[in-house]
Scaffold this motif. Structure first.
Motif, mmCIF file in Angstrom:
data_model
loop_
_atom_site.group_PDB
_atom_site.id
_atom_site.type_symbol
_atom_site.label_atom_id
_atom_site.label_comp_id
_atom_site.label_asym_id
_atom_site.label_seq_id
_atom_site.Cartn_x
_atom_site.Cartn_y
_atom_site.Cartn_z
ATOM 1 N N HIS A 8 35.036 32.263 20.230
ATOM 2 C CA HIS A 8 36.182 31.386 19.961
ATOM 3 C C HIS A 8 35.690 30.124 19.253
ATOM 4 C CE1 HIS A 8 40.178 29.680 21.858
ATOM 5 N NE2 HIS A 8 40.007 29.284 20.602
ATOM 6 N N HIS A 10 36.571 27.428 15.587
ATOM 7 C CA HIS A 10 37.474 27.057 14.483
ATOM 8 C C HIS A 10 36.703 26.425 13.328
ATOM 9 C CE1 HIS A 10 41.194 27.688 16.825
ATOM 10 N NE2 HIS A 10 40.408 27.417 17.853
ATOM 11 N N HIS A 40 43.306 29.228 13.705
ATOM 12 C CA HIS A 40 44.715 29.384 14.047
ATOM 13 C C HIS A 40 45.453 30.059 12.888
ATOM 14 C CE1 HIS A 40 44.508 26.724 17.576
ATOM 15 N NE2 HIS A 40 43.749 25.919 16.861
ATOM 16 N N GLU A 65 43.343 33.212 16.072
ATOM 17 C CA GLU A 65 44.060 32.722 17.259
ATOM 18 C C GLU A 65 45.514 32.537 16.867
ATOM 19 O OE1 GLU A 65 42.581 29.054 18.997
ATOM 20 O OE2 GLU A 65 43.681 29.410 20.850
ATOM 21 N N ASP A 249 35.671 27.527 22.115
ATOM 22 C CA ASP A 249 36.807 26.914 21.413
ATOM 23 C C ASP A 249 36.318 25.706 20.610
ATOM 24 O OD1 ASP A 249 39.397 26.613 20.544
ATOM 25 O OD2 ASP A 249 40.265 26.199 22.522
ATOM 26 N N HIS A 251 35.584 23.062 17.856
ATOM 27 C CA HIS A 251 36.361 22.506 16.743
ATOM 28 C C HIS A 251 35.544 21.499 15.926
ATOM 29 C CE1 HIS A 251 39.946 24.131 18.792
ATOM 30 N NE2 HIS A 251 40.691 23.795 17.760
HETATM 31 FE FE FE Z 1 41.195 27.631 19.748
#
Ligand code: FE
Ligand code: AMP
Ligand code: ZN
Ligand code: FE
Length: 286
Positions: A8, A10, A40, A65, A249, A251
Motif C-alpha cells: 500500500h 501512493h 487512489h 485504491e 499507506d 504518502h
Molecule cells: Fe492509501
C-alpha cells in the motif's frame, strides 16, 4: 535478502509526494522485495514504477485504491492482480475519478462560504496527476496561509463530517469487487478501522457482506491500527476466511510520520501475504 514487501503506497499520481521512480528507489533502499503502487483511483503511476523496479530489482505490483460508496464517508478498496487494460475496469476507475471531479468544486464552494477561498487552479497545481483529492485542497489552504499545516486543514475543515466535507458519489463496494474480479484481480478492504463502524458486531456484518460478495482480504497491519485493532481484525479475517493483509499507506511528505515498508514502525508484511492474495486472483495472468 529480505522478503519484506509493502502492499500500500501512493505516488504523485494521486496524493503521495514522490514520483513513481523515486518511490521505487526508496523501496530498493529500504530493502523491500516487492512493492504495490496503489494510487487512489488510477494506475497511471505503474508503468514508470515497473520500469524502475526492473532496473533496481524490486518486484512492482500493479495496484489501486478505489473509493467506493459508504454512508457519510467512503470505503477504500485496494485491488491487485487485475488486467489494468480490461475495459470495464478502466471504466470503473474513470467513474470514481469522475465522482472526485464533481465533488472537488463543491468542497471549494463550501470553503468560499466559510471565508477561506481557494481556486480549483490552485488545488490542481498541488497535484501531480489526474487524481485530485482533499489532501491537495489542504495543501492549497496551507499555501494561502489559512492553516499552519494540512493536518489543521483536515481537522478544521475537510475531515469526514467537517464543515467543508462533501461525500463522494461513488460506486457500490459489491460492484467494485465484481468488476475487479472480472478483470482477474482480488480486492482487499483498506484500513477497516477508518470506516468508523461502531461495535464489533456491526463491523463484522459490514465485512461479512463484503466477504459474501467476493472480498479476498482485509488490511490488518496499517499505521492507523493499534495492537488491539490488529488483534480484532486478524481474528475477523480468520473467521471470514480473508487474507490478513497490510501495508504502510506511504504518502511521502504528505504523511511525514509514516515510512515506506514499516509505517510508524510496526508494519511488517511478508511476501507470503502477496502469494496468498495472488492465489485468490480470479484469473492468473501468465
Ligand atoms: Fe492509501
Ligand atoms: P479524498 O480521497 O479526497 O477523500 O481524501 C482522502 C485522503 O485524505 C486520505 O487518503 C488521506 O490520505 C487524507 N486524509 C483523510 N483524513 C485525513 C485527516 N484527518 N488528516 C490528514 N489527512 C487525511
Ligand atoms: Zn491517499
Ligand atoms: Fe485509504
Amino acid at each position: 535478502m529480505t522478503d519484506r514487501i509493502d502492499l500500500h503506497a501512493h505516488t504523485r499520481h494521486s496524493d503521495g509526494s514522490l514520483e513513481p521512480a523515486a518511490l521505487v528507489r526508496l523501496a530498493a533502499e529500504t530493502g523491500l522485495a516487492a512493492l504495490a503502487v496503489t494510487d487512489h483511483d488510477t494506475t497511471a503511476g505503474f508503468p514508470a514504477a515497473a520500469e524502475a523496479g526492473t532496473a533496481l530489482g524490486v518486484e512492482i505490483l500493479c495496484g489501486v485504491e478505489i473509493s467506493a460508496r459508504f454512508p457519510a464517508r467512503a470505503m477504500h478498496l485496494l485491488a491487485y492482480g487485475f488486467d489494468r487494460r480490461e475495459p470495464r475496469f478502466m471504466e470503473l476507475l474513470a467513474e470514481t475519478r469522475g465522482g472526485r471531479n464533481r465533488r472537488n468544486p463543491r468542497i471549494v464552494a463550501r470553503l468560499e462560504e466559510l471565508g477561506v477561498p481557494v481556486t480549483m487552479e490552485e488545488v490542481r497545481a498541488e497535484s501531480g496527476g489526474e487524481v485530485v483529492g482533499r489532501p491537495h485542497i489542504a495543501r492549497a489552504m496551507v499555501r494561502r496561509g489559512y492553516v499552519p499545516d494540512t493536518r489543521a486543514a483536515f481537522s478544521q475543515y475537510l475531515r469526514d463530517g467537517g464543515p467543508a466535507y462533501v461525500a463522494t458519489e461513488s460506486v457500490e463496494p459489491a460492484e467494485v469487487i465484481a468488476v475487479v474480479q472480472r478483470a482477474g484481480g482480488v480486492v482487499v478492504l483498506a484500513h477497516p478501522k477508518q470506516l468508523r463502524v461502531e461495535g464489533p458486531a456491526a463491523l463484522e456484518a459490514v465485512v461479512g457482506d463484503l466477504a459474501a460478495a467476493g472480498l479476498g482480504g482485509m488490511e490488518v497491519m496499517h499505521p492507523s491500527h493499534g495492537s488491539e485493532d490488529r488483534a480484532f481484525f486478524q481474528a475477523l479475517a480468520d473467521r471470514l476466511g480473508l487474507v490478513a493483509s497490510g501495508g504502510s499507506d506511504f504518502h511521502g511528505d504528505t504523511k511525514p510520520d509514516v515510512r515506506l515498508g514499516s509505517g510508524k514502525g510496526d508494519v511488517d508484511v511478508r511476501y507470503a501475504t502477496w502469494e496468498a492474495l495472488r492465489a485468490r486472483c480470479a484469473a492468473r495472468s501468465a
